[in-house]
Design a protein around this motif. Structure first.
Motif, short mmCIF file in Angstrom:
data_model
loop_
_atom_site.label_atom_id
_atom_site.label_comp_id
_atom_site.label_asym_id
_atom_site.label_seq_id
_atom_site.Cartn_x
_atom_site.Cartn_y
_atom_site.Cartn_z
N VAL A 124 0.83 -1.21 0.00
CA VAL A 124 0.00 0.00 0.00
C VAL A 124 0.87 1.26 0.00
O VAL A 124 0.48 2.28 -0.53
N GLY A 125 2.07 1.18 0.60
CA GLY A 125 2.94 2.34 0.67
C GLY A 125 4.36 2.01 0.29
O GLY A 125 4.90 0.98 0.67
N ARG A 178 -2.31 7.29 5.42
CA ARG A 178 -3.26 7.65 6.48
C ARG A 178 -4.45 6.73 6.37
O ARG A 178 -4.97 6.49 5.28
N MET A 179 -4.90 6.23 7.53
CA MET A 179 -6.07 5.35 7.57
C MET A 179 -7.07 5.86 8.59
O MET A 179 -6.68 6.27 9.69
N ALA A 180 -8.33 5.82 8.21
CA ALA A 180 -9.42 6.16 9.12
C ALA A 180 -10.63 5.33 8.70
O ALA A 180 -11.04 5.37 7.52
N GLY A 181 -11.18 4.55 9.63
CA GLY A 181 -12.32 3.70 9.31
C GLY A 181 -11.97 2.70 8.23
O GLY A 181 -11.02 1.94 8.37
N THR A 182 -12.69 2.74 7.13
CA THR A 182 -12.43 1.82 6.02
C THR A 182 -11.70 2.50 4.86
O THR A 182 -11.62 1.93 3.78
N GLN A 183 -11.17 3.67 5.09
CA GLN A 183 -10.51 4.40 4.00
C GLN A 183 -9.01 4.54 4.23
O GLN A 183 -8.55 4.69 5.36
N VAL A 184 -8.27 4.50 3.11
CA VAL A 184 -6.82 4.62 3.14
C VAL A 184 -6.41 5.70 2.14
O VAL A 184 -6.87 5.70 1.00
N TRP A 185 -5.53 6.60 2.57
CA TRP A 185 -5.00 7.63 1.69
C TRP A 185 -3.50 7.41 1.54
O TRP A 185 -2.80 7.10 2.51
N ALA A 206 -14.48 -1.10 15.16
CA ALA A 206 -13.43 -0.09 15.34
C ALA A 206 -12.14 -0.64 14.74
O ALA A 206 -11.74 -1.76 15.03
N ARG A 207 -11.50 0.13 13.88
CA ARG A 207 -10.29 -0.32 13.19
C ARG A 207 -9.12 0.56 13.57
O ARG A 207 -9.29 1.74 13.84
N ARG A 208 -7.96 -0.02 13.54
CA ARG A 208 -6.77 0.75 13.85
C ARG A 208 -6.47 1.71 12.71
O ARG A 208 -6.24 1.31 11.59
N GLY A 209 -6.50 2.98 13.02
CA GLY A 209 -6.17 4.00 12.04
C GLY A 209 -4.91 4.71 12.46
O GLY A 209 -4.27 4.35 13.45
N GLY A 210 -4.55 5.71 11.71
CA GLY A 210 -3.37 6.49 12.04
C GLY A 210 -2.70 7.00 10.80
O GLY A 210 -3.24 6.93 9.69
N GLN A 211 -1.51 7.54 11.01
CA GLN A 211 -0.73 8.05 9.89
C GLN A 211 0.71 7.56 10.04
O GLN A 211 1.27 7.57 11.14
N ASP A 263 -10.13 -6.64 8.68
CA ASP A 263 -10.54 -6.90 10.06
C ASP A 263 -9.80 -8.08 10.69
O ASP A 263 -9.87 -8.27 11.90
N THR A 264 -9.09 -8.90 9.90
CA THR A 264 -8.40 -10.05 10.46
C THR A 264 -6.91 -10.07 10.14
O THR A 264 -6.25 -11.06 10.41
N SER A 265 -6.38 -9.01 9.60
CA SER A 265 -4.99 -9.03 9.12
C SER A 265 -4.01 -8.42 10.13
O SER A 265 -4.18 -7.29 10.57
N ALA A 266 -2.97 -9.19 10.44
CA ALA A 266 -1.82 -8.65 11.19
C ALA A 266 -0.87 -8.11 10.14
O ALA A 266 -0.30 -8.87 9.37
N ASP A 267 -0.74 -6.79 10.09
CA ASP A 267 0.02 -6.17 9.00
C ASP A 267 0.79 -4.96 9.51
O ASP A 267 1.00 -4.82 10.71
N SER A 268 1.21 -4.08 8.61
CA SER A 268 2.05 -2.94 8.99
C SER A 268 1.41 -2.04 10.03
O SER A 268 2.12 -1.35 10.76
N ARG A 269 0.09 -2.04 10.15
CA ARG A 269 -0.56 -1.24 11.19
C ARG A 269 -0.14 -1.69 12.57
O ARG A 269 -0.11 -0.90 13.51
#
Length: 188
Positions: A95-96, A103-110, A129-134, A150-156
């Motif tokens: 993704v990056g 940047r992530m918020a809810g179900t959206q990624v920028w 509730a999903r882990r968001g941030g920048q 919702d089930t992925s252990a990833d870069s977040r």
């Protein structure tokens, strides 16, 4: 005479294969001889983190020469050594890239301020509730996410993926119990 030629040919072939394994021309992070010599690796998907793109039980083929002369692109589905346990292989979507701001918020990624169109992403619950941030991706690293967010252990959760851990680009699902065979879709 023909026997000597046959033995010589076998020795040259063996020496070439061993040389390719040692030299590792694709610079893959895998120790699998198929990955280093033939340019591909096969895997069986064990978990749901990439549903609907890849499903548990799917068998995939990944090309280790894909990044021999180029780097992963946004949208590529890749296999890699998990940074926290390098003896485990994971599969996620890029993704990056180095230098990007995610940047992530809810179900959206920028990515760098632009909303990413992600038709391949699945969410199990609309209200979860999903882990968001920048995050700013450092040089030599990538930001990867599972398609089943919702089930992925990833870069977040575990951070950035070092370039040296990337093994291959997933090309094809060759066997699936869920009618999921065919080329894997990449892209933003």
């Amino acid at each position: 005479m023909l026997r000597k030629i046959g033995i010589s040919l076998a020795l040259v072939t063996a020496a070439t294969a061993i040389g390719l394994y040692i030299i590792n021309p694709s610079n893959t992070a895998s120790n699998d001889p198929r990955a280093r010599i033939l340019g591909f690796a096969t895997y069986r998907i064990p978990a749901q983190s990439m549903v609907p793109t890849l499903r548990p039980g799917d068998y995939i083929v990944a090309g280790t020469y894909a990044y021999w002369k180029s780097d992963p692109a946004v949208g590529d589905v890749i296999t890699f050594r998990y940074p926290r346990k390098p003896d485990q292989n994971y599969v996620k979507r890029v993704v990056g890239l180095p230098g990007d701001t995610i940047r992530m918020a809810g179900t959206q990624v920028w990515r760098n301020g632009d909303l990413i169109n992600e038709p391949y992403v699945q969410y199990l619950s609309a209200n979860r509730a999903r882990r968001g941030g920048q995050w700013v991706v450092p040089d030599g690293h990538y930001f990867v996410l599972g398609d089943n967010r919702d089930t992925s252990a990833d870069s977040r959760y575990w951070g950035f993926l070092p370039r040296g851990h990337i093994i291959a680009k997933v090309n094809y699902v060759w066997l699936s119990d869920q009618d999921n065979t065919g080329p894997v879709k990449h892209g933003e």
